[in-house]
Design a protein around this motif. Structure first.
Motif: not given
Length: 389
Positions: A18-23, A82-84, A182-185, A191-192
């Motif tokens: 969810f956080s990755a989508f948010l980024i 890497a992408a984030a 920070g969110l990416a960290a 992540l799975t």
């Protein structure tokens, strides 16, 4: 199949994706809200702005198959990280590339590189979400796309607030980029690895949609064409056609994104109650009516109302199409093929609208989205579950 009991692992994995989508959404929302500023600073026309938008398309489309290969060999988790990180760093750089002292060529190069990071993130976050959904036995795709919408809303409001405080675009994007790092960290640690690398996957599955996946991919292209065009041109429409101030114009996309976010967070329940076909028909009709209202009135408040209707209507079409694709073969490759074609629509839609606006004007060019929304509603039977009549 009964849903698995909730677990600490599940909550951690879902919150991470969810956080990755948010980024992903936050960067796109900030980019969309700042387009009128970039256009003004560089003193360029709508047609010239489309050059930068096309550059982002080229970067994203070129990166998507490369990202897909890395996902096949490394899994989606490593590609997301890497992408984030790259995306968060590049957002301030593209803002500097659009400064008054810069040129359209430099801005286009910045958009090209940023688009490559975005394309990689788009593919990898969807692969991760599908892997978690399949493993946990619980629907999360609509919720994750709600995270993207929440991110887009957050990014646009962040920009609107920064502009209200008279901050420059580079500083706004730098602050946002730091927050996203920070969110990416946070996300990367949770992540799975469910989509474990399969060195033979590319021999068994084609990345190009075939058979019953082809029309679903076409609809995904149209739906994301509308979403991308709304994101990039809603603020420009309010600023140039309606005459709103930049900060007020930025709220046009924020209104659209707010309605889309709310709709996606209740998307799973709506689909369960109405069924995917009825939901898609209703969604297409609401989006078409809302867009027609905004374009016909050319007033600020009716424009905002129409954008809200468009966001509510478009919100749950892509999750419905992705789930339909997963029912027609192996879920991972099916989703990958449909989403890749769809995201081309997301990226190529805005520059096509810009190119059309050079001869037709922006309101008439955006009328194409009214037609596309109607097509989505009329094609709802393609989202019908297998085995139903």
């Amino acid at each position: 199949m009964a849903a698995k009991p909730a677990s600490r692992f599940q909550f951690g994995a879902v919150s991470a994706v969810f956080s990755a989508f948010l980024i992903d959404g936050a960067g796109f929302g900030a980019w969309a809200a700042l387009l009128p500023v970039f256009k003004s600073q560089l003193s360029i026309s709508d047609g010239q702005l489309s050059v930068a938008l096309f550059s982002m398309v080229i970067g994203s489309v070129a990166a998507m198959p490369i990202a897909g290969r890395f996902i096949a060999h490394l899994g989606s988790r490593r590609v997301i990280i890497a992408a984030a990180v790259a995306y968060s760093i590049l957002l301030p750089l593209v803002a500097f590339a659009a400064s008054p002292a810069s040129t359209l060529a430099i801005f286009a190069i910045g958009a090209l590189i940023t688009g490559a990071a975005k394309g990689s993130l788009d593919v990898s976050v969807n692969a991760q979400a599908i892997a978690i959904e399949n493993h946990e036995g619980r629907p999360i795709v609509a919720r994750c796309h709600g995270g993207w919408s929440m991110g887009a809303l957050t990014g646009s409001l962040f920009v609107a607030g920064g502009l209200k405080l008279s901050l420059g675009a580079p500083l706004i994007m730098t602050l946002l980029g730091l927050l996203l790092l920070g969110l990416a960290a946070f996300s990367g640690r949770r992540l799975t690895e469910h989509d474990r690398p399969d060195e033979h996957a590319h021999h068994r599955h084609s990345l190009w949609p075939r058979g019953r996946l082809a029309p679903l991919a076409a609809l995904a292209f149209i739906a994301l064409f509308c979403e991308g065009s709304m994101a990039d041109w809603s603020a420009v429409f309010l600023a140039d056609v309606v005459g709103a101030e930049p900060a007020s114009a930025a709220l046009g996309f924020a209104t659209y994104a707010t309605a889309m976010t709310a709709s996606r967070f209740c998307g799973d329940q709506l689909s369960h109650r109405l069924g995917p076909v009825v939901l898609m028909r209703f969604s297409g009709a609401v989006a078409a009516l809302g867009l027609a209202l905004s374009l016909a009135s050319q007033t600020y408040w009716l424009g905002l109302l129409g954008f809200a209707m468009a966001g509510f209507g478009l919100a749950n079409i892509i999750p419905a199409l992705f789930r339909a694709a997963a029912r027609h073969g192996h879920a991972g490759p099916a989703i990958a093929s449909v989403s890749t074609v769809g995201y081309v629509g997301l990226l190529i839609g805005p520059p096509i609208i810009g190119a059309l606006s050079r001869t037709l004007g922006l309101p008439l060019s955006l009328g194409l989205l009214v037609l596309f929304s109607g097509v989505l509603g009329a094609s709802a039977n393609l989202a019908k579950p297998r085995g139903t009549h």
